[in-house]
Scaffold this motif. Structure first.
Motif, PDB file in Angstrom:
ATOM      1  N   GLU A  22     -13.365  17.263 -14.675  1.00 50.52           N
ATOM      2  CA  GLU A  22     -14.657  17.362 -14.016  1.00 50.52           C
ATOM      3  C   GLU A  22     -14.433  17.431 -12.516  1.00 50.52           C
ATOM      4  O   GLU A  22     -13.662  16.646 -11.963  1.00 50.52           O
ATOM      5  N   VAL A 142     -15.651  21.106 -15.857  1.00 49.41           N
ATOM      6  CA  VAL A 142     -17.098  21.141 -15.702  1.00 49.41           C
ATOM      7  C   VAL A 142     -17.413  20.720 -14.267  1.00 49.41           C
ATOM      8  O   VAL A 142     -16.611  20.047 -13.620  1.00 49.41           O
ATOM      9  N   ASN A 144     -19.991  18.917 -11.473  1.00 47.47           N
ATOM     10  CA  ASN A 144     -21.012  17.889 -11.304  1.00 47.47           C
ATOM     11  C   ASN A 144     -21.282  17.747  -9.807  1.00 47.47           C
ATOM     12  O   ASN A 144     -20.530  17.073  -9.106  1.00 47.47           O
TER      13      ASN A 144
END
Length: 152
Positions: A22, A142, A144
């Motif tokens: 992330e 991902v 964020n």
């Protein structure tokens, strides 16, 4: 055949879990005219040797000043193309990979424009991310991204 299919499915799930990461840009509160150092953090890195990020920011609210490696990423070369206001192309590379948890990859320094009427909120946008391991395997990530709140 059914066992082979189940085994392959489990291997794919395990591979995604093992190599997933992330990229985090934390929430920050600032005032007009302030300089902010915004970290770009990776939650877990395992032999990370290459990074490419294409980042958009609101050029009406922020002026990009510079980007720097951190104590974790000093061994990586850093190049930032900032020729187009509102867009950064960040490339980091090294011969040896780095590993760690909650590791700041780099710090992006912006100056918030002065004389902004009222409260504002903006956020960086990562349009493209490419992460590579020392073994030249792609690391999926991902994104964020938290907001930058500008209070008068």
């Amino acid at each position: 055949m059914k066992r082979l299919s189940i085994l392959l499915l489990l291997l794919l799930i395990m591979e995604d879990a093992a190599f997933g990461a992330e990229i985090i840009i934390p929430h920050i509160k600032v005032k007009p005219g302030e300089t902010i150092d915004l970290p770009v953090i990776m939650d877990i890195a395992d032999n990370l040797a290459g990074v490419k990020l294409v980042i958009n920011y609101d050029k009406e609210l922020l002026n990009f000043k510079e980007g720097n490696t951190t104590k974790h990423t000093r061994s990586l070369m850093l190049v930032i193309n900032d020729k187009q206001p509102g867009r950064l192309i960040v490339v980091m590379a090294g011969a040896r990979g780095i590993s760690g948890k909650d590791m700041p990859l780099l710090t992006l320094t912006f100056v918030v424009k002065k004389d902004l009427p009222g409260a504002r909120s903006t956020r960086l946008e990562i349009l493209e991310n490419q992460l590579m391991s020392e073994q030249l395997k792609e690391i999926k990530a991902v994104i964020n991204i938290k907001p930058i709140d500008i209070a008068p």
